[in-house]
Scaffold this motif. Structure first.
Motif, short mmCIF file in Angstrom:
data_model
loop_
_atom_site.label_atom_id
_atom_site.label_comp_id
_atom_site.label_asym_id
_atom_site.label_seq_id
_atom_site.Cartn_x
_atom_site.Cartn_y
_atom_site.Cartn_z
N ILE A 56 -5.97 -1.56 1.00
CA ILE A 56 -5.53 -0.20 0.58
C ILE A 56 -4.69 -0.26 -0.83
O ILE A 56 -4.88 0.81 -1.64
N LEU A 57 -3.86 -1.34 -1.15
CA LEU A 57 -3.15 -1.40 -2.46
C LEU A 57 -4.15 -1.29 -3.65
O LEU A 57 -3.99 -0.71 -4.50
N ILE A 58 -5.38 -2.33 -3.43
CA ILE A 58 -6.17 -2.27 -4.39
C ILE A 58 -6.99 -1.18 -4.72
O ILE A 58 -7.25 -0.52 -5.71
N LEU A 59 -7.20 -0.22 -3.74
CA LEU A 59 -7.96 1.06 -3.72
C LEU A 59 -7.22 2.09 -4.36
O LEU A 59 -7.61 2.69 -5.17
N LEU A 60 -5.73 1.98 -4.23
CA LEU A 60 -5.03 2.91 -4.73
C LEU A 60 -4.67 2.50 -6.27
O LEU A 60 -4.72 3.68 -7.17
N THR A 61 -4.81 1.25 -6.46
CA THR A 61 -4.66 0.95 -8.08
C THR A 61 -5.95 1.47 -8.76
O THR A 61 -5.80 2.05 -9.86
#
Length: 255
Positions: A56-61
């Motif tokens: 999720i963190l990578i997707l938001l980035t």
């Protein structure tokens, strides 16, 4: 009588404010208890939860970088610059508005890049969603259509500039050129192409400005701004030749 009623109303409002202030002061707020703990690690199901959080963190980035990706890796740069130069050449100040120009640039970018994005979807995204390939293979396959698009519109001179500045080995083929070298070279080529198109667009409008300025000077009308007279003629010329049609058609054909 009227002043007395106003004074009574103000007095009542002051009393209400004092009562509410007292009640507000007596109210107790429950502050949440926040604790920070450092554990010994994660095991079992917690590992899966950690992987999900990282994804999720990578997707938001990636989503936060989406505007930069849209601007730097697509045809958006050239289109936006050319449309802005048209408005500057017409001297219409903020007409069309920025929202219109940016919106038109985005939809033209979607139209031009649709074959590339379709190839990315077919070769990388769908196989990855169907669990036919891994994440690294999906990234490699997804980047390849974008690289091919950028290579078609990037000058060898610009690529050589960044290769020489990186002081790396001379590449023997396109596959040896890193993507971080290709992207700035592509942007530099797009800037040059956009300014070349903008220069050609400026020429007829500059001619109109010169004719109007010379005519006003010959008539002795020194205090009248030439822009006020030339603006209607430039708009008339642009409408008569169907300027928006010609510009958009030429822009799309350059890709």
């Amino acid at each position: 009588m009227g002043n007395k009623a106003i004074k009574v109303t103000i007095l009542v409002l002051l009393l209400l404010i004092l009562v509410q202030s007292a009640a507000f002061a007596e109210t107790r707020f429950n502050i949440p208890n926040i604790q920070l703990q450092i554990g010994d690690g994660v095991e079992g199901n917690e590992v899966g939860e950690l992987e999900t959080s990282l994804r999720i963190l990578i997707l938001l980035t990636v989503l936060s970088l989406a505007p930069a990706i849209l601007i730097l890796l697509t045809s958006f740069t050239r289109i936006a610059i050319v449309l802005s130069m048209i408005r500057r050449a017409l001297a219409t100040q903020t007409m069309p508005p920025n929202q219109v120009l940016i919106g038109l640039s985005i939809f033209l970018t979607i139209y031009i890049m649709s074959p590339v994005w379709g190839e990315i979807n077919q070769e990388a995204l769908q196989p990855y969603l169907n669990e036919e390939i891994g994440q690294e293979d999906a990234i490699d396959r997804g980047v390849e259509p974008l690289r091919e698009f950028m290579f078609r519109h990037t000058r060898e001179k610009d690529i050589a500039l960044f290769i020489n500045m990186s002081e790396g080995d001379r590449p023997n083929s396109r596959e040896d050129i890193a993507t971080y070298i290709l992207i700035p070279a592509f942007v530099l080529s797009e800037l040059k192409t956009a300014f070349q198109i903008g220069f050609i667009i400026f020429i007829p409008f500059i001619v109109i400005d010169m004719i109007v300025a010379s005519t006003l000077m010959a008539m002795g009308m020194m205090m009248l701004p030439p822009v006020m007279i030339s603006l209607p003629f430039k708009i008339l010329l642009f409408v008569l030749v169907d300027g928006w049609y010609l510009v958009i058609k030429s822009l799309v054909e350059t890709f």
